[in-house]
Design a protein around this motif. Structure first.
Motif, PDB file in Angstrom:
ATOM      1  N   ALA A   1      43.484  35.708  37.345  1.00  0.00           N
ATOM      2  CA  ALA A   1      44.864  35.762  36.866  1.00  0.00           C
ATOM      3  C   ALA A   1      45.725  34.715  37.567  1.00  0.00           C
ATOM      4  CB  ALA A   1      45.431  37.163  37.088  1.00  0.00           C
ATOM      5  N   THR A   2      45.458  34.487  38.846  1.00  0.00           N
ATOM      6  CA  THR A   2      46.204  33.466  39.592  1.00  0.00           C
ATOM      7  C   THR A   2      45.898  32.080  39.052  1.00  0.00           C
ATOM      8  OG1 THR A   2      46.203  34.837  41.590  1.00  0.00           O
ATOM      9  CG2 THR A   2      46.585  32.477  41.879  1.00  0.00           C
ATOM     10  N   LEU A   3      44.626  31.809  38.766  1.00  0.00           N
ATOM     11  CA  LEU A   3      44.236  30.502  38.241  1.00  0.00           C
ATOM     12  C   LEU A   3      44.874  30.247  36.875  1.00  0.00           C
ATOM     13  CD1 LEU A   3      42.577  27.988  38.861  1.00  0.00           C
ATOM     14  CD2 LEU A   3      40.605  29.118  37.788  1.00  0.00           C
ATOM     15  N   GLU A   4      44.997  31.282  36.059  1.00  0.00           N
ATOM     16  CA  GLU A   4      45.657  31.128  34.761  1.00  0.00           C
ATOM     17  C   GLU A   4      47.116  30.725  34.934  1.00  0.00           C
ATOM     18  OE1 GLU A   4      45.179  34.746  32.637  1.00  0.00           O
ATOM     19  OE2 GLU A   4      43.000  34.577  32.471  1.00  0.00           O
ATOM     20  N   LEU A   5      47.793  31.329  35.901  1.00  0.00           N
ATOM     21  CA  LEU A   5      49.183  30.950  36.162  1.00  0.00           C
ATOM     22  C   LEU A   5      49.271  29.515  36.674  1.00  0.00           C
ATOM     23  CD1 LEU A   5      50.476  34.230  37.897  1.00  0.00           C
ATOM     24  CD2 LEU A   5      51.103  33.381  35.620  1.00  0.00           C
ATOM     25  N   MET A   6      48.322  29.104  37.510  1.00  0.00           N
ATOM     26  CA  MET A   6      48.320  27.736  38.033  1.00  0.00           C
ATOM     27  C   MET A   6      48.107  26.732  36.900  1.00  0.00           C
ATOM     28  SD  MET A   6      46.062  28.571  41.464  1.00  0.00           S
ATOM     29  CE  MET A   6      45.864  26.889  42.018  1.00  0.00           C
ATOM     30  N   ARG A   7      47.220  27.049  35.975  1.00  0.00           N
ATOM     31  CA  ARG A   7      46.983  26.152  34.837  1.00  0.00           C
ATOM     32  C   ARG A   7      48.188  26.104  33.904  1.00  0.00           C
ATOM     33  NH1 ARG A   7      40.839  28.409  34.012  1.00  0.00           N
ATOM     34  NH2 ARG A   7      39.771  26.856  35.344  1.00  0.00           N
TER      35      ARG A   7
END
Length: 475
Positions: free
Chosen positions: A77-83
């Motif tokens: 979920a964190t990586l999705e926000l970063m992308r």
């Protein structure tokens, strides 16, 4: 929060910086075996969480949503926000194999990475005003995990301090120490390095002190000797010196010149004092003429870099449980306290006797907050006299673990040594008072502060009864 035996978390680097044995206990025993936090500790934790929420609300950054405890989902979920190029993330999850961190903040910054033309750098929120090494190490750890997640190592991290000030952390200087600490954490967690308890300043706030401290006392551990270090203990144990009694039997001049200095001239008489339970003076104590004078004590906020909570004083000839107490919960109270102390010192004309560094640091901070004239502050500072320094310069060997006011006062009175504490009742009461005026609380704080003055009074009284001489150099 519990950690699987092999997982390495950012909190492990924090624990190692305070005490390596703490890392071991967290894995071997688990969080349910910790001592419950004291009321003062709970209050400190609450203040930190409140400040963290205030900062997060001001920023308005999103927080990843995932099932509690499912950190793999949290990392996705964190990586999705970063992308998605969000400006920042609150409590994002970064993971690389067995390594896991949940930094308070991830901030978008320009610079190409696997995410695109941007990447993220880590930050943590701290309610205190002075950055600590273990805080920086946690940020460095998060940066290493971000490198795996975004394909780029950030150049900097940061801390948001209790006054909303940002402290920038250059990672090129921080990461070598981070990697070294991380390597040691991994050795301890994997069982490739053994640890043992060691009495240190962190014991007072450690959730494992109820397990370690009784064990240290029962086996008369060398770390109970003031001035002992982990390296000195290791070298002494390698020579077969494994207890206070064994150290007390050594001759101070038996050190090996090929090894790092053991400082046996100081450690041996200190061990003898503990073993025999008596005070030994090596030479007369230095003390100025005691004609009048005030006893001075201060209580400082443990988070606010020495900000003064209370100031208490009384003349040397005043009765116990008397004295003046000023609470410093507002700028007006600070100014009134500074003026009252200045007037009391002028009227008395003697020294300001205190124990340790709290009173001088508090006086300097109070001078800044209250706007005292530099000449007035200098005049007060020149009259300070540290009773702790009097004992140490005179080589007074006392049966104490550390030369703290409460331990010295107990030893000189023939009372049991108090355990290292988590926080004072005065701090807790003053924190509660900040929430609203309560006359009963004020009375309780004032009574506690007046009682605290009895300790330096007892110490000064004992010193006056010993052989003493004027200082060799005027102070």
């Amino acid at each position: 929060m519990s950690s699987p035996p092999g997982r390495i978390r950012a909190t492990d680097l924090h624990d190692l910086a305070l005490c390596p044995h703490r890392v071991h206990l967290e894995r071997r025993l688990g969080p349910d075996q910790r001592d419950p936090p004291s009321a003062a500790r709970q209050r400190l934790m609450r203040r930190g969480l409140d400040f963290e929420r205030q900062v997060a609300e001001t920023l308005g950054w999103p927080q990843p949503v995932y099932p509690p405890g499912d950190f793999e989902a949290g990392a996705r979920a964190t990586l999705e926000l970063m992308r998605a190029r969000v400006p920042g993330i609150y409590q994002g999850v970064v993971q690389d194999g067995r390594r896991l961190a949940v930094p308070d903040l991830l901030e978008r910054t320009p610079g190409a990475s696997e995410l695109g033309d941007h990447h993220y750098r880590p930050g943590d929120i701290k309610a205190g005003l002075v950055p600590q090494a273990h805080q920086a190490l946690q940020v460095g750890f998060s940066a290493l995990l971000l490198e795996a997640a975004q394909g780029r190592l950030p150049e900097t991290g940061f801390l948001v301090m209790g006054d909303s000030r940002r402290v920038e952390l250059p990672l090129d200087r921080l990461l070598p120490a981070t990697r070294e600490v991380l390597s040691r954490v991994q050795r301890i967690i994997d069982g490739r390095e053994t640890t043992s308890p060691f009495l240190c300043p962190a014991c007072g706030t450690c959730p494992w002190r109820g397990r370690c401290l009784p064990d240290l006392v029962e086996r008369a551990d060398l770390s109970l000797v003031d001035g002992m270090t982990p390296t000195r203990r290791r070298l002494l144990e390698a020579r077969g010196v494994r207890s206070l009694d064994a150290l007390a039997r050594l001759e101070p001049g038996t050190g090996d010149p090929r090894r790092p200095p053991l400082d046996l001239e100081r450690l041996v008489p200190q061990a003898r004092a503990l073993c025999e339970g008596r005070v030994e003076l090596s030479r007369p104590l230095e003390l100025p003429e005691v004609e009048g004078g005030l006893l001075l004590e201060a209580e400082r906020d443990p988070l606010q870099a020495g900000a003064v909570l209370t100031l208490a004083w009384r003349s040397l000839d005043a009765a116990p449980a008397s004295g003046t107490v000023r609470l410093l919960t507002s700028p007006d109270e600070c100014r009134a306290a500074a003026g009252a102390l200045e007037q009391a010192a002028r009227n008395n004309g003697g020294r300001l006797f205190h124990f340790g560094g709290a009173a001088p640091a508090a006086l300097a901070r109070l001078g800044d907050e209250a706007g005292l004239e530099p000449a007035a502050l200098e005049a007060l500072s020149r009259r300070l006299w540290d009773l702790r320094s009097t004992l140490r310069r005179g080589a007074a060997w006392l049966p104490v673990w550390r030369y703290r006011r409460e331990q010295v006062a107990a030893a000189l009175r023939g009372r049991p040594l108090p355990w290292p504490g988590e926080g004072s009742d005065t701090f807790l009461l003053a924190e509660t008072l900040r929430e609203g005026e309560d006359p009963a609380l004020r009375e309780a704080i004032e009574a506690r502060c007046r009682s605290d003055l009895d300790q330096p009074a007892a110490i000064l009284g004992w010193i006056l009864a010993q052989p003493h001489r004027p200082p060799r150099r005027p102070r």
